[in-house]
Design a protein around this motif. Structure first.
Motif, PDB file in Angstrom:
ATOM      1  N   UNK A 127       0.828  -1.210   0.000  1.00 23.16           N
ATOM      2  CA  UNK A 127       0.000   0.000   0.000  1.00 23.16           C
ATOM      3  C   UNK A 127       0.857   1.253   0.000  1.00 23.16           C
ATOM      4  N   UNK A 128       1.919   1.280   0.803  1.00 23.25           N
ATOM      5  CA  UNK A 128       2.730   2.497   0.944  1.00 23.25           C
ATOM      6  C   UNK A 128       3.338   2.906  -0.393  1.00 23.25           C
ATOM      7  N   UNK A 129       3.873   1.940  -1.129  1.00 23.93           N
ATOM      8  CA  UNK A 129       4.526   2.260  -2.395  1.00 23.93           C
ATOM      9  C   UNK A 129       3.550   2.392  -3.547  1.00 23.93           C
ATOM     10  N   UNK A 130       2.313   1.941  -3.344  1.00 27.94           N
ATOM     11  CA  UNK A 130       1.343   1.938  -4.446  1.00 27.94           C
ATOM     12  C   UNK A 130       0.537   3.232  -4.491  1.00 27.94           C
ATOM     13  N   UNK A 131       0.302   3.881  -3.351  1.00 30.74           N
ATOM     14  CA  UNK A 131      -0.496   5.104  -3.373  1.00 30.74           C
ATOM     15  C   UNK A 131       0.125   6.202  -4.239  1.00 30.74           C
ATOM     16  N   UNK A 132       1.461   6.412  -4.219  1.00 31.16           N
ATOM     17  CA  UNK A 132       2.017   7.391  -5.167  1.00 31.16           C
ATOM     18  C   UNK A 132       1.736   7.021  -6.617  1.00 31.16           C
ATOM     19  N   UNK A 133       1.779   5.720  -6.921  1.00 34.90           N
ATOM     20  CA  UNK A 133       1.491   5.263  -8.282  1.00 34.90           C
ATOM     21  C   UNK A 133       0.025   5.459  -8.619  1.00 34.90           C
ATOM     22  N   UNK A 134      -0.875   5.137  -7.673  1.00 38.68           N
ATOM     23  CA  UNK A 134      -2.308   5.280  -7.920  1.00 38.68           C
ATOM     24  C   UNK A 134      -2.695   6.741  -8.110  1.00 38.68           C
ATOM     25  N   UNK A 135      -1.994   7.645  -7.418  1.00 37.46           N
ATOM     26  CA  UNK A 135      -2.299   9.067  -7.529  1.00 37.46           C
ATOM     27  C   UNK A 135      -1.811   9.646  -8.845  1.00 37.46           C
ATOM     28  N   UNK A 136      -0.647   9.193  -9.292  1.00 38.56           N
ATOM     29  CA  UNK A 136      -0.069   9.693 -10.554  1.00 38.56           C
ATOM     30  C   UNK A 136       0.390   8.496 -11.381  1.00 38.56           C
ATOM     31  N   UNK A 137      -0.536   7.935 -12.145  1.00 36.95           N
ATOM     32  CA  UNK A 137      -0.202   6.774 -12.971  1.00 36.95           C
ATOM     33  C   UNK A 137       0.750   7.168 -14.096  1.00 36.95           C
ATOM     34  N   UNK A 138       1.886   6.491 -14.133  1.00 34.31           N
ATOM     35  CA  UNK A 138       2.846   6.732 -15.213  1.00 34.31           C
ATOM     36  C   UNK A 138       3.820   5.565 -15.248  1.00 34.31           C
ATOM     37  N   UNK A 139       4.470   5.391 -16.378  1.00 32.11           N
ATOM     38  CA  UNK A 139       5.450   4.310 -16.493  1.00 32.11           C
ATOM     39  C   UNK A 139       6.642   4.503 -15.556  1.00 32.11           C
ATOM     40  N   UNK A 140       7.175   5.733 -15.420  1.00 33.39           N
ATOM     41  CA  UNK A 140       8.273   5.909 -14.458  1.00 33.39           C
ATOM     42  C   UNK A 140       7.876   5.552 -13.031  1.00 33.39           C
TER      43      UNK A 140
END
Length: 293
Positions: A127-140
């Motif tokens: 969850x901790x590392x996924x929320x930044x991804x879920x907020x700003x979906x991008x390949x990087x």
């Protein structure tokens, strides 16, 4: 007559101010000090908790690889305290019907030290590392998340395997305690890969729940971690890191093969934990605040 600027606009601010006044009229007559106490005791809204965890995730994603690896190895070593404490309780408690219920409390010990010690435990990163991804979906961002997962999971496995290699050969524990640890671990042999996967889903959900709750626990962190990880032990859910300690121990003592440890338990439990922690909890936690962000 000259119109003032904005005179033809609806008096939205006035309405909001009026509604605020109405709410104030209905509120108890509190002193300023009492109102400050109320503000301090209020729980932060979900979007604030979401942002706290997202910021934690960004910090973890930006950490050097060496820091993540050493922290992950330390977590893998420390999580052994769960198996050792549970086995010690099973060894010392009298033979009664409630013995396994009390002994299951030992399972929480490794998690308390690992989580409150801020060591890198893979199932927290779901969850901790996924929320930044879920907020700003991008390949990087996806690449950064996968990098963190790979480093932390690999380091956790290295830590649990290292202790499993040492324990049977260096007399780190007494022969009696080692026998109890093997007995506690033997329940894994009753699981099929499908069982390990299915029971890994709620375990991943529970660990993600802990990460979500900790920013709002206010000094009750030990009780939150203890209660929720105790449920994992009582319900025989499959936690991939704590369970890998049991699987490696069975392998190193001749009670299981490498194929069973790696592919019969660890891999299915890993996928289940990811589904429960990321596919269920992280997605739901983000969805509830998405419109507010």
């Amino acid at each position: 007559m000259t119109k003032h600027a904005g005179a033809d606009k609806p008096d939205v601010e006035g309405k909001e101010a009026g509604s605020s006044d109405d709410e104030q009229d209905l509120a108890p007559d509190l002193s300023q000090a009492d109102r400050e106490t109320v503000e301090k005791r209020k729980s932060p809204p979900a979007r604030i908790v979401h942002e706290v965890i997202r910021q934690q995730g960004i910090e973890e994603l930006d950490r050097p690889a060496a820091s993540l690896v050493w922290s992950g190895v330390a977590a893998g070593v420390t999580i052994w305290l769960s198996l050792i404490a549970q086995a010690a309780l099973m060894l010392k408690l009298p033979d009664t019907p409630w013995k396994p219920v009390i002994a299951a409390l030992g399972y929480s010990v490794g998690f308390i030290v690992t989580i409150l010690g801020r060591l890198q435990l893979f199932t927290e990163t779901t969850i901790v590392a996924v929320l930044p991804l879920a907020t700003h979906l991008s390949w990087p961002n996806l690449g950064r998340t996968l990098r963190l997962w790979a480093l932390v999971f690999g380091a956790n496995m290295l830590g649990t395997l290292a202790v499993a290699i040492l324990i049977p050969h260096v007399n780190l524990v007494t022969p009696e305690l080692l026998g109890a640890m093997i007995d506690v671990s033997s329940h894994l042999k009753e699981l099929t890969p499908g069982d390990a996967f299915a029971r890994g889903i709620p375990a991943g959900f529970v660990l993600a729940t802990i990460a979500w709750l900790l920013p709002n626990t206010r000094g009750q962190e030990v009780w939150v971690v203890t209660l929720l990880t105790y449920i994992i032990a009582l319900a025989s859910f499959s936690h991939v890191i704590a369970g890998s300690a049991e699987a490696w121990l069975l392998m190193m003592t001749g009670h299981a093969t490498f194929a069973f440890a790696a592919f019969g338990f660890i891999l299915p439990a890993l996928v289940g934990n990811i589904v429960g922690g990321t596919g269920l909890f992280a997605v739901l936690a983000h969805a509830q605040v998405r419109s507010e962000l």
